[in-house]
Scaffold this active site. Sequence first.
Site, PDB file in Angstrom:
ATOM      1  N   LEU A   1       0.871  -1.393   0.000  1.00 35.81           N
ATOM      2  CA  LEU A   1       0.080  -0.014  -0.063  1.00 35.81           C
ATOM      3  C   LEU A   1       0.806   1.101  -0.119  1.00 35.81           C
ATOM      4  CD1 LEU A   1      -2.555  -1.460   2.618  1.00 35.81           C
ATOM      5  CD2 LEU A   1      -3.031  -0.709   0.107  1.00 35.81           C
TER       6      LEU A   1
ATOM      7  N   ASN B   1      -0.804  -6.046   9.251  1.00 37.29           N
ATOM      8  CA  ASN B   1      -0.345  -6.746   8.051  1.00 37.29           C
ATOM      9  C   ASN B   1      -0.337  -8.258   8.645  1.00 37.29           C
ATOM     10  OD1 ASN B   1       0.137  -8.018   5.310  1.00 37.29           O
ATOM     11  ND2 ASN B   1       2.030  -6.703   5.039  1.00 37.29           N
TER      12      ASN B   1
ATOM     13  N   HIS C   1       1.856 -12.263   7.779  1.00 34.83           N
ATOM     14  CA  HIS C   1       2.851 -13.001   7.083  1.00 34.83           C
ATOM     15  C   HIS C   1       3.055 -14.190   7.591  1.00 34.83           C
ATOM     16  CE1 HIS C   1       6.161 -13.003   4.205  1.00 34.83           C
ATOM     17  NE2 HIS C   1       6.932 -13.657   5.291  1.00 34.83           N
TER      18      HIS C   1
ATOM     19  N   GLY D   1       7.623  -0.676   3.133  1.00 34.81           N
ATOM     20  CA  GLY D   1       8.338  -1.643   2.610  1.00 34.81           C
ATOM     21  C   GLY D   1       7.811  -2.993   2.626  1.00 34.81           C
TER      22      GLY D   1
ATOM     23  N   ASP E   1       6.914  -6.127   4.145  1.00 28.32           N
ATOM     24  CA  ASP E   1       7.023  -6.861   5.553  1.00 28.32           C
ATOM     25  C   ASP E   1       8.168  -6.353   6.384  1.00 28.32           C
ATOM     26  OD1 ASP E   1       4.811  -8.631   4.560  1.00 28.32           O
ATOM     27  OD2 ASP E   1       6.412  -9.723   3.557  1.00 28.32           O
TER      28      ASP E   1
HETATM   29  C1  GRF Z   1      -1.708 -15.792   4.501  1.00 32.37           C
HETATM   30  O1  GRF Z   1      -0.793 -17.042   5.020  1.00 32.37           O
HETATM   31  C2  GRF Z   1      -1.240 -14.767   4.423  1.00 32.37           C
HETATM   32  O2  GRF Z   1      -0.257 -14.461   5.299  1.00 32.37           O
HETATM   33  C3  GRF Z   1      -0.322 -14.876   3.133  1.00 32.37           C
HETATM   34  O3  GRF Z   1      -1.379 -15.470   2.277  1.00 32.37           O
HETATM   35  C4  GRF Z   1      -2.275 -16.191   3.006  1.00 32.37           C
HETATM   36  C5  GRF Z   1      -3.572 -15.679   2.866  1.00 32.37           C
HETATM   37  O4  GRF Z   1      -4.684 -16.411   3.059  1.00 32.37           O
HETATM   38  N1  GRF Z   1       0.074 -13.522   2.714  1.00 32.37           N
HETATM   39  P1  GRF Z   1      -6.034 -16.425   3.368  1.00 32.37           P
HETATM   40  O5  GRF Z   1      -6.483 -15.775   1.992  1.00 32.37           O
HETATM   41  O6  GRF Z   1      -6.476 -15.505   4.313  1.00 32.37           O
HETATM   42  O7  GRF Z   1      -6.653 -17.689   3.135  1.00 32.37           O
END
Ligand code: GRF
Length: 209
Positions: free
Chosen positions: A96, A108, A110, A144, A146
């Site tokens: 974003l 966010n 990850h 950035g 993550d």
């Molecule tokens: C999650 O593991 C998120 O961290 C990663 O993609 C996955 C998304 O899963 N970037 P969902 O769409 O919420 O099922």
Amino acid sequence: MSKAGRLVVLVSGSGTNLQALLDASADPSYGARVVAVGADREGIEGLARAARADVPTFVEKLGEYASRADWDAAIAARIASYEPDLVVSAGFMKILGAPTLDACPVVNTHPALLPSFPGAHGVRDALAHGVKVTGCTVMLADSGVDTGPIIAQEAVAVLPDDDEAALHERIKSVERRLLVEIVGRMVREGWTVSGRTVRIGNRTEGESK
Ligand code: GRF
């Protein structure tokens, strides 16, 4: 109990993290509700989940704008129109820009233990490196990939026979629970950021919002 915090959730795929937030917010004591779901593409299960929950959706495709700056401005305006207290980037595969990040805090998630294995292939990269423990990270988004201040992390063991899909599924079951817990606590209790340290709690008037 004060008014429920307004969440705008951004998705690019299956939306199981979104579903966890939708399910949690069915209980008024959660303190937050999803007021809109945004995506960068059409035809994804995340948007279908929002529709089934009667939550308004919007789609802003990068390819439909002349420049990244134009897309940044457009998605920021769409998000702002729902007056969120918090934006949750839950599997949203775009960074974003300043128009969104300057307007509202963005959380966010990850699927790796940052700062290791940032980017779109955190699970694959961790497996390829041969780590024995990985996990998930909930962070505040910055400009950035993550790199924002970490709010919470949880570890997940890598099993000898894991492939990317199996490991990602095990991470996601932890990730959904952690994301729901952290978003709820942030909305109910407030938070402060000092340097890279995020602390949840001790809401005082005018803080964290
Ligand atoms: C999650 O593991 C998120 O961290 C990663 O993609 C996955 C998304 O899963 N970037 P969902 O769409 O919420 O099922």
